[in-house]
Design a protein around this motif. Structure first.
Motif, mmCIF file in Angstrom:
data_model
loop_
_atom_site.group_PDB
_atom_site.id
_atom_site.type_symbol
_atom_site.label_atom_id
_atom_site.label_comp_id
_atom_site.label_asym_id
_atom_site.label_seq_id
_atom_site.Cartn_x
_atom_site.Cartn_y
_atom_site.Cartn_z
ATOM 1 N N THR A 93 0.860 -1.175 0.000
ATOM 2 C CA THR A 93 0.000 0.000 0.000
ATOM 3 C C THR A 93 0.898 1.227 0.000
ATOM 4 N N THR A 94 0.518 2.266 -0.727
ATOM 5 C CA THR A 94 1.366 3.464 -0.845
ATOM 6 C C THR A 94 0.548 4.727 -0.614
ATOM 7 N N GLY A 95 1.268 5.800 -0.237
ATOM 8 C CA GLY A 95 0.630 7.104 -0.104
ATOM 9 C C GLY A 95 -0.191 7.303 1.147
ATOM 10 N N ASN A 96 0.153 6.597 2.222
ATOM 11 C CA ASN A 96 -0.598 6.739 3.476
ATOM 12 C C ASN A 96 0.005 7.859 4.335
ATOM 13 N N PRO A 97 -0.784 8.864 4.721
ATOM 14 C CA PRO A 97 -0.250 9.985 5.499
ATOM 15 C C PRO A 97 -0.460 9.836 7.011
ATOM 16 N N ASP A 98 0.492 10.350 7.768
ATOM 17 C CA ASP A 98 0.310 10.596 9.212
ATOM 18 C C ASP A 98 -0.091 9.378 10.040
ATOM 19 N N ASP A 99 0.435 8.216 9.738
ATOM 20 C CA ASP A 99 0.171 7.012 10.539
ATOM 21 C C ASP A 99 -1.321 6.700 10.685
ATOM 22 N N THR A 100 -2.122 7.083 9.704
ATOM 23 C CA THR A 100 -3.562 6.818 9.795
ATOM 24 C C THR A 100 -3.909 5.398 9.363
ATOM 25 N N CYS A 101 -2.976 4.725 8.704
ATOM 26 C CA CYS A 101 -3.222 3.367 8.223
ATOM 27 C C CYS A 101 -2.853 2.356 9.301
ATOM 28 N N TYR A 102 -3.793 1.474 9.636
ATOM 29 C CA TYR A 102 -3.516 0.392 10.580
ATOM 30 C C TYR A 102 -3.932 -0.921 9.938
ATOM 31 N N TRP A 103 -3.089 -1.947 10.048
ATOM 32 C CA TRP A 103 -3.414 -3.271 9.522
ATOM 33 C C TRP A 103 -3.116 -4.328 10.588
ATOM 34 N N GLU A 104 -3.711 -5.502 10.384
ATOM 35 C CA GLU A 104 -3.533 -6.586 11.357
ATOM 36 C C GLU A 104 -3.736 -7.944 10.690
ATOM 37 N N ARG A 105 -2.862 -8.884 10.990
ATOM 38 C CA ARG A 105 -3.016 -10.287 10.598
ATOM 39 C C ARG A 105 -3.511 -11.061 11.817
ATOM 40 N N ALA A 106 -4.498 -11.955 11.617
ATOM 41 C CA ALA A 106 -5.065 -12.684 12.758
ATOM 42 C C ALA A 106 -5.190 -14.164 12.446
ATOM 43 N N ARG A 107 -5.033 -14.974 13.487
ATOM 44 C CA ARG A 107 -5.132 -16.434 13.329
ATOM 45 C C ARG A 107 -6.578 -16.914 13.327
ATOM 46 N N ASP A 108 -7.511 -16.061 13.818
ATOM 47 C CA ASP A 108 -8.929 -16.404 13.777
ATOM 48 C C ASP A 108 -9.740 -15.119 13.856
ATOM 49 N N ALA A 109 -11.052 -15.259 13.854
ATOM 50 C CA ALA A 109 -11.942 -14.089 13.844
ATOM 51 C C ALA A 109 -12.547 -13.827 15.216
ATOM 52 N N SER A 110 -11.900 -14.310 16.268
ATOM 53 C CA SER A 110 -12.454 -14.145 17.610
ATOM 54 C C SER A 110 -12.376 -12.704 18.105
ATOM 55 N N GLY A 111 -11.420 -11.935 17.595
ATOM 56 C CA GLY A 111 -11.231 -10.578 18.079
ATOM 57 C C GLY A 111 -10.453 -10.497 19.373
ATOM 58 N N GLN A 112 -10.032 -11.639 19.907
ATOM 59 C CA GLN A 112 -9.262 -11.664 21.148
ATOM 60 C C GLN A 112 -7.830 -11.183 20.892
ATOM 61 N N PRO A 113 -7.197 -10.569 21.912
ATOM 62 C CA PRO A 113 -5.828 -10.074 21.725
ATOM 63 C C PRO A 113 -4.849 -11.158 21.283
ATOM 64 N N ASP A 114 -5.024 -12.386 21.786
ATOM 65 C CA ASP A 114 -4.069 -13.435 21.423
ATOM 66 C C ASP A 114 -4.314 -13.990 20.024
ATOM 67 N N ALA A 115 -5.354 -13.497 19.342
ATOM 68 C CA ALA A 115 -5.579 -13.909 17.955
ATOM 69 C C ALA A 115 -4.718 -13.122 16.981
ATOM 70 N N THR A 116 -4.190 -11.982 17.422
ATOM 71 C CA THR A 116 -3.372 -11.137 16.555
ATOM 72 C C THR A 116 -1.997 -11.748 16.343
ATOM 73 N N LEU A 117 -1.620 -11.916 15.083
ATOM 74 C CA LEU A 117 -0.304 -12.435 14.731
ATOM 75 C C LEU A 117 0.689 -11.306 14.526
ATOM 76 N N ALA A 118 0.242 -10.214 13.924
ATOM 77 C CA ALA A 118 1.088 -9.044 13.686
ATOM 78 C C ALA A 118 0.187 -7.873 13.338
ATOM 79 N N GLY A 119 0.674 -6.664 13.577
ATOM 80 C CA GLY A 119 -0.079 -5.463 13.246
ATOM 81 C C GLY A 119 0.814 -4.242 13.323
ATOM 82 N N ASP A 120 0.417 -3.170 12.649
ATOM 83 C CA ASP A 120 1.263 -1.977 12.646
ATOM 84 C C ASP A 120 0.472 -0.782 12.116
ATOM 85 N N ARG A 121 0.903 0.392 12.554
ATOM 86 C CA ARG A 121 0.469 1.638 11.933
ATOM 87 C C ARG A 121 1.596 2.081 11.011
#
Length: 238
Positions: A93-121
């Motif tokens: 992804t390109t052209g994202n200003p001011d750290d407004t872009c957030y993404w996340e990889r997850a091992r399941d759709a539970s939404g629990q904190p331990d489901a997150t594999l990686a994420g970043d702004r």
């Protein structure tokens, strides 16, 4: 009287003989009673209209049709199922200003904190490798994501030898050339740089990183995967 009995006996024998002949002919055509039942299969599944077991196509063709429906470019905020909505692979992804872009990889759709594999702004350009074993990729505030081939040569030709210090993530050997780079004028320790071996953003991806005040110098190896820079002065190869 005896004559009538004799005639009746003859008629009776004729009827019995006819019945026996009929039963015998059925037995020859379909086997004995038990054999006919064993030979027939009234409980076997019947496919109306002669439809075959593969009327929906082979498993390979069904997978191929499902793969065609998966996206390789997308930009609407939300959750995407890996292998259903989007293909696994490395996205940019390109052209994202001011750290407004957030993404996340997850091992399941539970939404629990331990489901997150990686994420970043991220600011500027970002790369993320979505693994086939991931279940969900979610993001918000990001520009469009596009599937790229991280092994392909750069479309821009020769990799650059300078870069914007606040432009995000660069692929070494494709976006920027390996070598030693210097950034000057960094204040307050806000400049952060990071070398990674891939774009999975997991614990094993990290090679080195630092917060810098003043001048920063870093050597990018040809074996490095990516270089991330945030809030730094411009980098130039020396």
């Amino acid at each position: 009287m005896r004559a009538r009995l004799a005639v009746g006996a003859v008629v009776g024998l004729a009827v019995i003989g006819a019945v026996s002949a009929t039963v015998g002919s059925h037995s020859k055509a379909g086997g004995s009673g038990d054999g006919a039942r064993a030979g027939s299969s009234p409980s076997a599944p019947h496919k109306p209209g002669g439809a075959s077991e593969n009327s929906g196509g082979s498993a390979d063709s069904r997978r191929a049709r499902a793969a065609e429906k998966m996206k390789t470019t997308f930009g609407d905020n939300g959750d995407y199922q890996v292998g259903t909505d989007i293909k696994p692979g490395t996205y940019r992804t390109t052209g994202n200003p001011d750290d407004t872009c957030y993404w996340e990889r997850a091992r399941d759709a539970s939404g629990q904190p331990d489901a997150t594999l990686a994420g970043d702004r991220l600011n500027g350009t970002g790369y993320v490798t979505v693994m086939p074993t991931d279940k969900v990729f979610r993001f918000f505030g990001c520009a469009d994501w596009e599937l790229v081939d991280p092994t392909a040569p750069t479309a821009k030709g020769t990799p650059a030898t300078s870069m914007d210090g606040d432009a995000g993530m660069f692929q070494v050997g494709t976006d920027i050339a390996p070598g030693t780079y210097k950034s000057t004028g960094n204040t307050g320790g806000t400049c952060y740089w990071e070398r990674t071996k891939d774009a999975e953003h997991g614990p094993d991806s990290f090679l080195a990183g630092d917060h810098v005040t003043g001048t920063a110098v870093v050597t990018l190896s040809a074996s490095d995967g990516y270089f991330k820079t945030d809030d730094c002065g411009d980098w130039k190869r020396i």
